[in-house]
Enzyme design. Sequence first.
Site, mmCIF file in Angstrom:
data_model
loop_
_atom_site.group_PDB
_atom_site.id
_atom_site.type_symbol
_atom_site.label_atom_id
_atom_site.label_comp_id
_atom_site.label_asym_id
_atom_site.label_seq_id
_atom_site.Cartn_x
_atom_site.Cartn_y
_atom_site.Cartn_z
ATOM 1 N N ASP A 268 6.186 -2.208 -0.762
ATOM 2 C CA ASP A 268 5.924 -2.754 0.440
ATOM 3 C C ASP A 268 5.907 -4.285 0.292
ATOM 4 O O ASP A 268 5.293 -4.986 -0.643
ATOM 5 C CB ASP A 268 4.497 -2.344 0.961
ATOM 6 C CG ASP A 268 4.434 -2.626 2.540
ATOM 7 O OD1 ASP A 268 4.863 -3.656 2.856
ATOM 8 O OD2 ASP A 268 3.524 -1.573 3.180
ATOM 9 N N HIS B 296 5.422 -6.526 2.823
ATOM 10 C CA HIS B 296 4.664 -7.298 3.996
ATOM 11 C C HIS B 296 3.266 -7.925 3.317
ATOM 12 O O HIS B 296 2.510 -7.428 2.767
ATOM 13 C CB HIS B 296 4.110 -6.083 4.958
ATOM 14 C CG HIS B 296 5.318 -5.463 5.977
ATOM 15 N ND1 HIS B 296 5.795 -4.590 5.321
ATOM 16 C CD2 HIS B 296 5.981 -6.155 6.686
ATOM 17 C CE1 HIS B 296 6.925 -4.153 6.093
ATOM 18 N NE2 HIS B 296 6.922 -4.929 7.174
ATOM 19 N N SER C 85 3.142 3.448 2.729
ATOM 20 C CA SER C 85 1.863 2.828 1.966
ATOM 21 C C SER C 85 0.752 3.474 1.847
ATOM 22 O O SER C 85 -0.093 3.254 1.044
ATOM 23 C CB SER C 85 1.955 1.324 2.181
ATOM 24 O OG SER C 85 3.279 0.739 2.256
#
Length: 215
Positions: free
Chosen positions: A98, A100, A151
């Site tokens: 991930d 972000h 996630s």
Amino acid sequence: LPLEERLKRRIIDGEKNGLEADLDEALAARPALEIVNEVLLDGMKVVGELFGSGQMQLPFVLQSAEVMKTAVAYLEPHMEKTDEAGKGTIVLATVRGDVHDIGKNLVDIILSNNGYNVVNLGIKQPVSAILEAAQEHNADVIGMSGLLVKSTVIMKENLEELNARGLAADYPVILGGAALTRAYVEQDLHEIYQGEVRYARDAFEGLRLMDALIG
Ligand code: B1M
């Protein structure tokens, strides 16, 4: 456009030109954190909606994220800080796979400004790296962020890994990110994790949880 609308548009359009002047004007009227929470995050929300509905392509989302990051970095020195320090240590990471990190980095800012030592590992962190850092820095808490639905599964696997290594009792875990729900964390994951696991809806809840878990 009025100032707030202009700032929101800068995030949505990924437009950096004139950003700092607008932020200065906003800072004259309200606290830096309020600008992030009540103006800029609204802009990111619109970006998420446009992207989710196919009206915005990924490179433009990336540009919006860049403007958001620039704005937060510009505002950060203006945020209130406590004089307290050394309240405890959290290892913070975006989970494996991930990328972000805007939310995670906001959590870092809020916790750091409120006296916590934050070891921010960055994005795409495998559980092994998180655990290594937790042991190296003698962390009180592990914080994991992730925005993809995938996630949320990885967070579950990470908690199982902590169980398997017999580390659950040592590390309370705070989880945050848009794909999580309170019920998933506080019911499903709470059932499997042999330590404390809590859900933080936003950075401020993260701070309250740190105070509760460590204080
Ligand atoms: Co991505 N993305 N993205 N993206 N992106 C989402 C998450 C998505 C919901 C957009 C959508 O479809 N509407 C969607 C996920 C869908 C899903 O999984 N079901 C998505 C997708 C699909 C993708 C890609 C797969 C797209 C692609 O490649 N085709 C790809 C993934 C790559 C990867 O990770 N492997 C991708 C890429 C990107 C960019 C790189 C372009 C960029 C990220 C840039 C960056 O972060 N440096 C990006 C962005 C910007 C978004 C949206 C639009 C905005 C995210 C954001 O920064 N929000 C997002 C839409 C959305 O979230 N609804 C989206 C602002 C931020 C402050 O909020 O991170 O939620 P947030 O943090 C909050 C709370 O959640 C909480 O506190 C913060 C506020 O105070 N919090 C914590 C977060 N972590 C915490 C930890 C804590 C405590 C609180 O303690 C540990």
